[in-house]
Write a protein that holds these residues in place. Structure first.
Motif, PDB file in Angstrom:
ATOM      1  N   MET A 281      94.448 -25.169 -74.494  1.00  0.00           N
ATOM      2  CA  MET A 281      93.447 -26.314 -74.410  1.00  0.00           C
ATOM      3  C   MET A 281      92.155 -25.897 -75.160  1.00  0.00           C
ATOM      4  O   MET A 281      91.603 -24.908 -74.782  1.00  0.00           O
ATOM      5  CB  MET A 281      93.384 -26.541 -72.970  1.00  0.00           C
ATOM      6  CG  MET A 281      92.323 -27.907 -72.756  1.00  0.00           C
ATOM      7  SD  MET A 281      92.992 -29.406 -73.654  1.00  0.00           S
ATOM      8  CE  MET A 281      91.513 -30.332 -74.190  1.00  0.00           C
ATOM      9  N   GLU A 282      91.545 -26.677 -75.828  1.00  0.00           N
ATOM     10  CA  GLU A 282      90.627 -26.343 -76.988  1.00  0.00           C
ATOM     11  C   GLU A 282      89.090 -26.354 -76.546  1.00  0.00           C
ATOM     12  O   GLU A 282      88.308 -27.041 -77.077  1.00  0.00           O
ATOM     13  CB  GLU A 282      90.834 -27.415 -78.206  1.00  0.00           C
ATOM     14  CG  GLU A 282      90.345 -28.832 -77.961  1.00  0.00           C
ATOM     15  CD  GLU A 282      91.727 -29.586 -77.573  1.00  0.00           C
ATOM     16  OE1 GLU A 282      92.616 -29.179 -77.155  1.00  0.00           O
ATOM     17  OE2 GLU A 282      91.636 -30.757 -78.070  1.00  0.00           O
ATOM     18  N   HIS A 283      88.766 -26.057 -75.126  1.00  0.00           N
ATOM     19  CA  HIS A 283      87.392 -26.050 -74.558  1.00  0.00           C
ATOM     20  C   HIS A 283      86.555 -25.373 -75.514  1.00  0.00           C
ATOM     21  O   HIS A 283      86.749 -24.091 -75.698  1.00  0.00           O
ATOM     22  CB  HIS A 283      87.325 -25.353 -73.305  1.00  0.00           C
ATOM     23  CG  HIS A 283      88.303 -26.125 -72.478  1.00  0.00           C
ATOM     24  ND1 HIS A 283      89.155 -25.183 -71.560  1.00  0.00           N
ATOM     25  CD2 HIS A 283      88.526 -27.473 -71.810  1.00  0.00           C
ATOM     26  CE1 HIS A 283      90.039 -26.110 -70.825  1.00  0.00           C
ATOM     27  NE2 HIS A 283      89.728 -27.397 -70.917  1.00  0.00           N
ATOM     28  N   SER A 313      95.693 -20.805 -84.256  1.00  0.00           N
ATOM     29  CA  SER A 313      94.990 -21.414 -85.301  1.00  0.00           C
ATOM     30  C   SER A 313      94.725 -23.182 -85.011  1.00  0.00           C
ATOM     31  O   SER A 313      93.794 -23.552 -85.229  1.00  0.00           O
ATOM     32  CB  SER A 313      95.754 -21.398 -86.675  1.00  0.00           C
ATOM     33  OG  SER A 313      95.998 -20.104 -86.769  1.00  0.00           O
ATOM     34  N   HIS A 314      95.689 -23.476 -84.148  1.00  0.00           N
ATOM     35  CA  HIS A 314      95.879 -24.929 -83.784  1.00  0.00           C
ATOM     36  C   HIS A 314      94.531 -25.087 -82.932  1.00  0.00           C
ATOM     37  O   HIS A 314      93.520 -26.166 -82.789  1.00  0.00           O
ATOM     38  CB  HIS A 314      96.963 -25.380 -82.914  1.00  0.00           C
ATOM     39  CG  HIS A 314      96.994 -26.566 -82.441  1.00  0.00           C
ATOM     40  ND1 HIS A 314      98.038 -27.764 -82.846  1.00  0.00           N
ATOM     41  CD2 HIS A 314      96.404 -27.210 -81.284  1.00  0.00           C
ATOM     42  CE1 HIS A 314      97.560 -28.670 -82.129  1.00  0.00           C
ATOM     43  NE2 HIS A 314      96.880 -28.341 -81.243  1.00  0.00           N
ATOM     44  N   GLU A 315      94.648 -24.247 -81.907  1.00  0.00           N
ATOM     45  CA  GLU A 315      93.197 -24.347 -80.960  1.00  0.00           C
ATOM     46  C   GLU A 315      92.066 -24.096 -81.688  1.00  0.00           C
ATOM     47  O   GLU A 315      91.100 -24.754 -81.468  1.00  0.00           O
ATOM     48  CB  GLU A 315      93.416 -23.596 -79.685  1.00  0.00           C
ATOM     49  CG  GLU A 315      94.476 -23.679 -78.871  1.00  0.00           C
ATOM     50  CD  GLU A 315      94.791 -25.136 -78.507  1.00  0.00           C
ATOM     51  OE1 GLU A 315      93.901 -25.852 -78.293  1.00  0.00           O
ATOM     52  OE2 GLU A 315      96.079 -25.557 -78.280  1.00  0.00           O
ATOM     53  N   THR A 316      92.029 -22.916 -82.547  1.00  0.00           N
ATOM     54  CA  THR A 316      90.721 -22.806 -83.319  1.00  0.00           C
ATOM     55  C   THR A 316      90.343 -24.090 -84.443  1.00  0.00           C
ATOM     56  O   THR A 316      89.049 -24.333 -84.190  1.00  0.00           O
ATOM     57  CB  THR A 316      90.683 -21.489 -83.951  1.00  0.00           C
ATOM     58  OG1 THR A 316      91.589 -20.508 -83.051  1.00  0.00           O
ATOM     59  CG2 THR A 316      89.557 -21.109 -84.570  1.00  0.00           C
ATOM     60  N   SER A 317      91.479 -24.769 -84.924  1.00  0.00           N
ATOM     61  CA  SER A 317      91.116 -25.988 -85.524  1.00  0.00           C
ATOM     62  C   SER A 317      90.539 -26.856 -84.757  1.00  0.00           C
ATOM     63  O   SER A 317      89.436 -27.689 -85.319  1.00  0.00           O
ATOM     64  CB  SER A 317      92.511 -26.356 -86.340  1.00  0.00           C
ATOM     65  OG  SER A 317      92.987 -25.516 -87.199  1.00  0.00           O
ATOM     66  N   HIS A 318      90.725 -26.991 -83.530  1.00  0.00           N
ATOM     67  CA  HIS A 318      89.967 -27.984 -82.651  1.00  0.00           C
ATOM     68  C   HIS A 318      88.769 -27.773 -82.585  1.00  0.00           C
ATOM     69  O   HIS A 318      88.080 -28.936 -82.061  1.00  0.00           O
ATOM     70  CB  HIS A 318      90.840 -28.059 -81.252  1.00  0.00           C
ATOM     71  CG  HIS A 318      92.133 -28.864 -81.098  1.00  0.00           C
ATOM     72  ND1 HIS A 318      92.144 -30.201 -81.588  1.00  0.00           N
ATOM     73  CD2 HIS A 318      93.430 -28.747 -80.441  1.00  0.00           C
ATOM     74  CE1 HIS A 318      93.355 -30.779 -81.207  1.00  0.00           C
ATOM     75  NE2 HIS A 318      94.059 -29.534 -80.786  1.00  0.00           N
ATOM     76  N   MET A 319      87.982 -26.587 -82.673  1.00  0.00           N
ATOM     77  CA  MET A 319      86.500 -26.500 -82.630  1.00  0.00           C
ATOM     78  C   MET A 319      85.836 -27.422 -83.506  1.00  0.00           C
ATOM     79  O   MET A 319      84.852 -27.948 -83.263  1.00  0.00           O
ATOM     80  CB  MET A 319      86.346 -25.326 -82.745  1.00  0.00           C
ATOM     81  CG  MET A 319      87.021 -24.068 -81.962  1.00  0.00           C
ATOM     82  SD  MET A 319      86.398 -24.078 -80.233  1.00  0.00           S
ATOM     83  CE  MET A 319      88.172 -24.574 -79.486  1.00  0.00           C
ATOM     84  N   LYS A 336      93.474 -35.920 -83.513  1.00  0.00           N
ATOM     85  CA  LYS A 336      93.068 -34.464 -83.446  1.00  0.00           C
ATOM     86  C   LYS A 336      94.171 -33.564 -83.210  1.00  0.00           C
ATOM     87  O   LYS A 336      94.271 -32.574 -83.581  1.00  0.00           O
ATOM     88  CB  LYS A 336      92.166 -34.394 -82.068  1.00  0.00           C
ATOM     89  CG  LYS A 336      92.507 -34.273 -80.813  1.00  0.00           C
ATOM     90  CD  LYS A 336      91.808 -34.334 -79.488  1.00  0.00           C
ATOM     91  CE  LYS A 336      92.266 -34.180 -78.410  1.00  0.00           C
ATOM     92  NZ  LYS A 336      93.144 -33.153 -77.731  1.00  0.00           N
ATOM     93  N   GLU A 337      95.341 -34.123 -82.531  1.00  0.00           N
ATOM     94  CA  GLU A 337      96.413 -33.180 -82.622  1.00  0.00           C
ATOM     95  C   GLU A 337      97.044 -33.090 -83.852  1.00  0.00           C
ATOM     96  O   GLU A 337      97.323 -31.963 -84.140  1.00  0.00           O
ATOM     97  CB  GLU A 337      97.623 -33.922 -81.339  1.00  0.00           C
ATOM     98  CG  GLU A 337      96.934 -33.722 -80.012  1.00  0.00           C
ATOM     99  CD  GLU A 337      96.399 -32.416 -79.651  1.00  0.00           C
ATOM    100  OE1 GLU A 337      97.170 -31.260 -80.034  1.00  0.00           O
ATOM    101  OE2 GLU A 337      95.455 -32.343 -78.937  1.00  0.00           O
ATOM    102  N   VAL A 338      97.212 -34.046 -84.583  1.00  0.00           N
ATOM    103  CA  VAL A 338      97.908 -34.051 -85.815  1.00  0.00           C
ATOM    104  C   VAL A 338      96.982 -33.191 -86.804  1.00  0.00           C
ATOM    105  O   VAL A 338      97.364 -32.205 -87.693  1.00  0.00           O
ATOM    106  CB  VAL A 338      98.260 -35.329 -86.398  1.00  0.00           C
ATOM    107  CG1 VAL A 338      98.866 -35.066 -87.941  1.00  0.00           C
ATOM    108  CG2 VAL A 338      99.162 -36.019 -85.722  1.00  0.00           C
TER     109      VAL A 338
HETATM  110 ZN   LIG Z   1      95.959 -29.620 -79.755  1.00  0.00          ZN
END
Ligand SMILES: [Zn+2]
Length: 699
Positions: A281-283, A313-319, A336-338
């Motif tokens: 989870m991308e907090h 990399s997915h969570e880091t991209s969410h930043m 945001k997920e895609v």
């Molecule tokens: Zn995500």
């Protein structure tokens, strides 16, 4: 992400009750309420303080000051899904206020507010539903709208706020939150930690964890990363830590370069939580992960390593995608997920050159998206969401599996460079704010002659998929004189889906891939003109297009005898996917499909394709064959599958073959062999049986 069904049930009952009075005060977070607040509340800040006692049974006494600006006096509705006796007092400025309670809301009357800055102070006992409290640690998980179970707030993604957090915890504990620690004071058994004010973030991204954690520190590119964990196996931590820091640092560097925006959140921490609800989870500033996804065993497979790199990399991209720019409302959560998954693939895939990533993309997304999109119950990607309580309903194969295909199409339409530039523009324009899918479409639309609004309407707002048919004509020299690709809306709405794809024309010794831009009802594949008559035509040769691709009779005949001769693994995989969709449209051909599968399987050279074909076999066997055909066919099919188990080269292949055998076995001999395997009387070298498989067999 999945939510317990009981919430949905409770919502239905409670909504019916509240709707009779004021729909904006219905339980949950109604869209009408969110709109009202979104327009009225400005410059929002929370100063929140939680006193977390050592003993889990003791309540968490808490307080907060909510500061915001109003243009004029206005009622203020906070979300707090707890019994009213958990609120000890409410003040506006220094005046006590008699707050009202309705639905999941705490209401301050307009008469208690004023134009300009207001400060609301609330003393309360924190709700524990979303605090994941254990004996010696706790962590928040507020997505999608669960902050309101813990503390009174405006629980909607477009009321971004600056947070100042204070935690009182036992002095032996560690603490981590979105922002850096500002000061800590220890008095006796208790420690008070005050964190710096955060940049604007929504409630669902506000986070902290506290408790007994080990902390590992890593320096990469001049940045300090901290990893909080509860792993007691020090070897395991030591073995994984450098790789985990490296993966984060690499993702971060890549994203800074791609977006042109430096990491927006100051410090970078992450917390490994045992049995976390999601993979991650991308907090911002404090990503939470499911510990086993990152701390791998020594025997980790290539696939597990790829998965870990992708998760990080997915969570880091969410930043950037989701945190810096956030959807206005949760109906756009898919975006945001895609985007995070799309960026993760760009970051990670080049490090795994042995994997055919295009084939992996095809097989990961298409079959499961089609499974829903071909049915009458399919939903569009973008759906209305009247209340955040119903957000769980949005998740499913269309969001997870169709949306990635659609975003890849979007990049193909724009080209990589213009797509990236458009993303940079989007992230810059909406930094620390919110945007909808349509905002992005407008912005990218300005960078291409293609009408993206029309494209988006067909793919994102509507359900279903096009049906595409090929028509070839030949001249007297037996060369192609015209090649037409026709599309039709199976739901008879007259929808046309613009898309990019590659048509493959195949010959004895080679195959040619022809790029096609599909627009209207009929597309001329002019690049095919004057080519020699092909043995077969794959309208979706490289697996880029999306729809039901009707195969012509010559092609079906060719594939039935020669599918394994298609040289390219991706085209072959795409041919199998299309063939299966065609078979479902004409179920009497199930027997033909099984003949083909039984013949081609032993010759298939690509492991991903083998797994795909094996996954189709039980469905064809049980759904498309009449019972007497099943009995007649069983001995030969079982023999083929047992041979496959024996010949498989890797453990994952062996279990794929075994699982298909397990699911189709029908003969007395086969059943007794399966039982011997299940009872461990018969051992198969290199086969590990998963617990779920164990249960399937027991049933
Ligand atoms: Zn995500």
């Amino acid at each position: 992400m999945k939510f317990p069904l009981v919430f949905l049930w409770a919502l239905t009952v409670a909504s019916a009750y509240a709707a009779a009075s004021d729909p904006s005060l219905a339980p949950g977070v109604p869209e009408v309420l969110a709109r009202e607040r979104g327009g009225a509340i400005l410059s929002l800040r929370y100063d929140v303080s939680f006193r977390i006692p050592d003993k889990r049974a003791e309540a968490i006494r808490s307080s907060e000051i909510v500061r915001f600006v109003l243009r004029a006096p206005h009622r203020v509705v906070l979300d707090f899904a707890q019994p009213r006796d958990r609120v000890a007092g409410v003040w506006v400025g220094d005046k006590p206020v008699e707050a009202d309670f309705a639905g999941d809301h705490l209401i301050i009357p307009a008469s208690a507010t004023m134009a300009g800055e207001n400060a609301v102070r609330i003393e309360f006992l924190a709700g524990e539903d979303s605090l994941n409290r254990n004996d010696d640690f706790l962590y928040t998980l507020f997505v999608p709208a669960r902050a309101r179970f813990a503390w009174p707030c405006f629980d909607q993604p477009d009321l971004k706020a600056r947070y100042t957090l204070t935690l009182d915890v036992p002095s032996s504990w560690q603490v981590v939150a979105n922002s850096a620690e500002l000061e800590r004071t220890v008095s006796g058994e208790t420690m008070r930690v005050r964190f710096a004010e955060t940049p604007p973030i929504p409630t669902y991204l506000f986070a902290f964890a506290a408790g007994k954690f080990g902390v590992e520190t890593g320096e990469r590119n001049g940045r300090t990363f901290r990893m909080f964990h509860r792993e007691t196996d020090t070897q395991k931590v030591a073995r994984n830590r450098d790789a985990i820091f490296d993966l984060h640092a690499r993702a971060l560097a890549w994203l800074e370069e791609y977006t042109g925006i430096p990491y927006p959140w100051g410090k970078f921490d992450f917390v490994l939580i045992p049995s976390f609800q999601f993979g991650g989870m991308e907090h911002p500033g404090a990503i939470f992960y499911d510990a086993p996804a990152l701390l791998l065993d020594e025997s980790a497979t290539q696939n597990q390593l790829l998965k870990r790199a992708t998760t990080i990399s997915h969570e880091t991209s969410h930043m950037w995608f989701g945190d810096l720019v956030t959807m206005r409302w949760f109906n756009d959560v898919w975006m945001k997920e895609v985007m995070a998954e799309f960026m993760a693939a760009k970051i990670v895939n080049p490090s795994f050159p042995d994997i055919n990533h295009d084939l992996r993309f095809l097989l990961s997304y298409y079959p499961s998206a089609y499974r829903v999109d071909r049915t009458a119950g399919a939903n569009p990607i973008r759906q209305r969401l009247a209340n955040l309580d119903e957000a769980g309903r949005l998740y499913g194969a269309i969001i997870y599996d169709k949306a990635p295909v659609v975003v890849r199409q979007l990049e193909m339409i724009l080209g990589e460079q213009r797509f990236r530039d458009g993303m940079r523009d989007y992230l810059k324009r909406y930094s620390f704010a919110n945007a909808t899918w349509l905002d992005l479409v407008r912005l990218l639309g300005a960078r291409t002659p293609e009408n993206l609004a029309v494209w988006s309407h067909a793919w994102v707002d509507l359900r279903g998929r096009p049906e595409l048919t090929t028509r070839l004509h030949f001249g007297p020299d037996d060369k192609i004189s015209s090649f037409r690709l026709t599309q039709r809306d199976p739901l008879r709405r007259g929808v046309l889906w613009p898309q990019r794809l590659h048509v493959t024309v195949g010959y004895e010794d080679r195959a040619e891939s022809l790029p096609v831009s599909v627009h209207g009802a009929v597309t001329n594949v002019s690049a095919a003109r004057s080519k020699k008559r092909p043995l077969y035509v794959l309208p979706n040769g490289d697996g880029l297009g999306y729809g039901i691709f009707v195969l012509d009779d010559d092609t079906r005949r060719y594939l039935a005898a020669h599918i394994e001769d298609i040289p390219d693994a991706l085209s072959r995989g795409s041919a199998w996917v299309d063939l299966w969709e065609n078979v479902l449209d004409a179920p009497r051909t199930g027997s033909e499909f099984l003949n083909l599968a039984a013949r081609a399987l032993p010759k298939e050279r690509d492991e991903q394709n083998t797994q795909l074909i094996l996954s189709y076999v039980p469905r064809a066997f049980w759904l498309l064959l009449p019972p007497k055909d099943r009995i007649a066919r069983a001995p030969a099919l079982e023999a083929t599958l047992r041979e496959g188990i024996a010949q498989a080269r890797t453990a994952s292949q062996r279990s794929a073959w075994f699982n298909t055998f397990r699911d189709v076995v029908l003969t007395a001999d086969g059943l007794s062999w399966r039982e011997r395997v299940w009872r461990r009387h018969q051992k198969i070298d290199g086969l590990t049986i998963a617990q779920t498989s164990e249960i399937t067999m027991a049933l």
